[in-house]
Design an enzyme around this catalytic site. Structure first.
Site, PDB file in Angstrom:
ATOM      1  N   HIS A  10       0.825  -1.203   0.000  1.00 55.19           N
ATOM      2  CA  HIS A  10       0.000   0.000   0.000  1.00 55.19           C
ATOM      3  C   HIS A  10       0.867   1.264   0.000  1.00 55.19           C
ATOM      4  O   HIS A  10       1.724   1.418   0.864  1.00 55.19           O
ATOM      5  CB  HIS A  10      -0.902  -0.011   1.244  1.00 55.19           C
ATOM      6  CG  HIS A  10      -1.854   1.133   1.307  1.00 55.19           C
ATOM      7  ND1 HIS A  10      -1.996   1.932   2.405  1.00 55.19           N
ATOM      8  CD2 HIS A  10      -2.737   1.615   0.381  1.00 55.19           C
ATOM      9  CE1 HIS A  10      -2.915   2.846   2.171  1.00 55.19           C
ATOM     10  NE2 HIS A  10      -3.377   2.673   0.958  1.00 55.19           N
ATOM     11  N   GLU A  37       0.603  -0.507  -4.762  1.00 52.37           N
ATOM     12  CA  GLU A  37      -0.409   0.513  -5.057  1.00 52.37           C
ATOM     13  C   GLU A  37       0.250   1.870  -4.839  1.00 52.37           C
ATOM     14  O   GLU A  37       0.958   2.070  -3.847  1.00 52.37           O
ATOM     15  CB  GLU A  37      -1.600   0.341  -4.101  1.00 52.37           C
ATOM     16  CG  GLU A  37      -2.757   1.286  -4.354  1.00 52.37           C
ATOM     17  CD  GLU A  37      -2.820   2.488  -3.429  1.00 52.37           C
ATOM     18  OE1 GLU A  37      -3.750   3.267  -3.552  1.00 52.37           O
ATOM     19  OE2 GLU A  37      -1.899   2.688  -2.581  1.00 52.37           O
ATOM     20  N   ASP A  39      -0.354   6.343  -5.485  1.00 51.98           N
ATOM     21  CA  ASP A  39      -1.346   7.393  -5.779  1.00 51.98           C
ATOM     22  C   ASP A  39      -0.722   8.425  -6.714  1.00 51.98           C
ATOM     23  O   ASP A  39       0.391   8.893  -6.466  1.00 51.98           O
ATOM     24  CB  ASP A  39      -1.746   8.108  -4.480  1.00 51.98           C
ATOM     25  CG  ASP A  39      -2.289   7.148  -3.441  1.00 51.98           C
ATOM     26  OD1 ASP A  39      -3.369   6.577  -3.661  1.00 51.98           O
ATOM     27  OD2 ASP A  39      -1.614   6.956  -2.402  1.00 51.98           O
ATOM     28  N   HIS A  52      -0.226  11.500  -2.073  1.00 57.16           N
ATOM     29  CA  HIS A  52      -1.532  11.079  -1.562  1.00 57.16           C
ATOM     30  C   HIS A  52      -2.438  12.243  -1.161  1.00 57.16           C
ATOM     31  O   HIS A  52      -3.593  12.319  -1.579  1.00 57.16           O
ATOM     32  CB  HIS A  52      -1.356  10.135  -0.369  1.00 57.16           C
ATOM     33  CG  HIS A  52      -2.655   9.661   0.199  1.00 57.16           C
ATOM     34  ND1 HIS A  52      -3.364  10.376   1.142  1.00 57.16           N
ATOM     35  CD2 HIS A  52      -3.401   8.571  -0.079  1.00 57.16           C
ATOM     36  CE1 HIS A  52      -4.479   9.738   1.431  1.00 57.16           C
ATOM     37  NE2 HIS A  52      -4.532   8.638   0.708  1.00 57.16           N
ATOM     38  N   GLU A 112      -3.526   4.307  -8.457  1.00 55.39           N
ATOM     39  CA  GLU A 112      -4.749   4.988  -8.033  1.00 55.39           C
ATOM     40  C   GLU A 112      -4.706   6.427  -8.509  1.00 55.39           C
ATOM     41  O   GLU A 112      -3.820   7.195  -8.120  1.00 55.39           O
ATOM     42  CB  GLU A 112      -4.914   4.941  -6.500  1.00 55.39           C
ATOM     43  CG  GLU A 112      -6.225   5.616  -6.125  1.00 55.39           C
ATOM     44  CD  GLU A 112      -6.448   5.829  -4.643  1.00 55.39           C
ATOM     45  OE1 GLU A 112      -5.819   5.172  -3.801  1.00 55.39           O
ATOM     46  OE2 GLU A 112      -7.290   6.710  -4.341  1.00 55.39           O
TER      47      GLU A 112
HETATM   48  O1  G3P Z   1      -6.277   2.109  -3.342  1.00 56.49           O
HETATM   49  C1  G3P Z   1      -6.506   1.656  -2.050  1.00 56.49           C
HETATM   50  C2  G3P Z   1      -6.275   2.734  -1.020  1.00 56.49           C
HETATM   51  O2  G3P Z   1      -5.029   3.320  -1.263  1.00 56.49           O
HETATM   52  C3  G3P Z   1      -7.348   3.795  -1.030  1.00 56.49           C
HETATM   53  O3  G3P Z   1      -7.204   4.731   0.005  1.00 56.49           O
HETATM   54  O4  G3P Z   1      -6.522   6.891   0.956  1.00 56.49           O
HETATM   55  O5  G3P Z   1      -4.935   5.002   0.990  1.00 56.49           O
HETATM   56  O6  G3P Z   1      -5.462   6.135  -1.152  1.00 56.49           O
HETATM   57  P1  G3P Z   1      -5.976   5.723   0.195  1.00 56.49           P
HETATM   58 MG    MG Z   2      -4.305   4.937  -2.518  1.00 58.14          MG
END
Ligand code: G3P
Ligand code: MG
Length: 247
Positions: A10, A37, A39, A52, A112
């Site tokens: 993550h 993952e 952002d 993020h 993302e």
């Molecule tokens: O994509 C899963 C997760 O990353 C979504 O929440 O706030 O961590 O980007 P966040």
């Molecule tokens: Mg995310």
């Protein structure tokens, strides 16, 4: 066909390296994680960067909205010391730099799209344009977003690429319409609030389910028993150890 792993790092691997950084990607690869993952947002001058929050304050030595800084201004900041002194001085990466390291380290990617408000369409356009020039292996790429506009843009520009629809804490009543509209391959759900019935309803449609953010192996086990495909984790090694070690 999408080749989803059971555990996705993550924001890179957020428990061990500053989130959304090159160092995080290397740390994930060193740990044997298969996918991460990350952002993506745009700088003021429309360069896709890994970031993020809407504001710089939490993870950098800057302040204010990230959308109001050019890449050059962002490059003057550092984004490591909030996490640990050993990461002091590291820079916010561009998406292009990150993609090169992902390819070099042979990692799969869930990108993302995390647009700042009002930039939902352009963030997807710019990120996908870059991806289309660099990334070939679509079995190991998932483009996700909470933003329907970003997902719709992805659908228009790269219809064959796999999309993930992110769902927040509240399960939307119109979830079926959203699926019909976006045609995602995965539904990425909030692990803390999703119910077994919701997971099963999505699986019944032939879709994959991923859950964020899971750092407890017992929680991962419960969700996998419900039929989800994988979890996003800040500490993938802890989840992996708990799931696969023989007691
Ligand atoms: O994509 C899963 C997760 O990353 C979504 O929440 O706030 O961590 O980007 P966040
Ligand atoms: Mg995310």
């Amino acid at each position: 066909m999408l080749k989803l792993p059971k555990i996705i790092g993550h924001r890179g691997v957020a428990a061990y390296a500053p989130e959304n950084t090159i160092e995080g990607i290397h740390t994930a690869a060193d740990m044997g994680i298969e996918w991460v993952e990350l952002d993506v947002k745009l700088s003021k001058d429309q360069i896709p960067i890994l970031f993020h929050d809407e504001a710089l304050d939490r993870t950098t030595n800057g302040s204010g909205p990230v959308a109001q800084k050019t890449l050059e201004e962002l490059r003057e900041l550092e984004c490591g010391s909030w996490f640990a002194d050993s990461f002091a001085g590291i820079k916010i990466p561009t998406l292009e730099e990150a993609l090169e390291v992902l390819l070099e380290r042979r990692l799969g990617l869930n990108l993302e799209i995390k647009p700042c408000p009002g930039r939902e369409r352009e963030t997807a356009e710019v990120a996908l344009d870059l991806l289309s020039q660099i990334w070939d292996d679509h079995d190991r790429l998932l483009v996700s977003s909470f933003s329907l506009i970003s997902l719709q843009t992805a659908q228009e520009l790269a219809q064959d690429w796999q999309r993930g629809l992110l769902i927040g804490e509240h399960w939307p009543e119109n979830w079926q319409e959203l699926i019909d509209f976006i045609e995602p391959s995965t539904i990425n759900v909030n692990a803390g609030t999703v119910t077994r019935e919701e997971v099963e309803a999505v699986i019944d449609q032939g879709l994959h389910v991923l859950a964020y953010t899971v750092n407890d192996p017992d929680e991962a086990r419960r969700l996998l028993r419900w039929g989800i495909d994988g979890v996003f984790s800040d500490a993938p090694d802890v989840v992996r150890e708990g799931l696969f070690s023989v007691h």
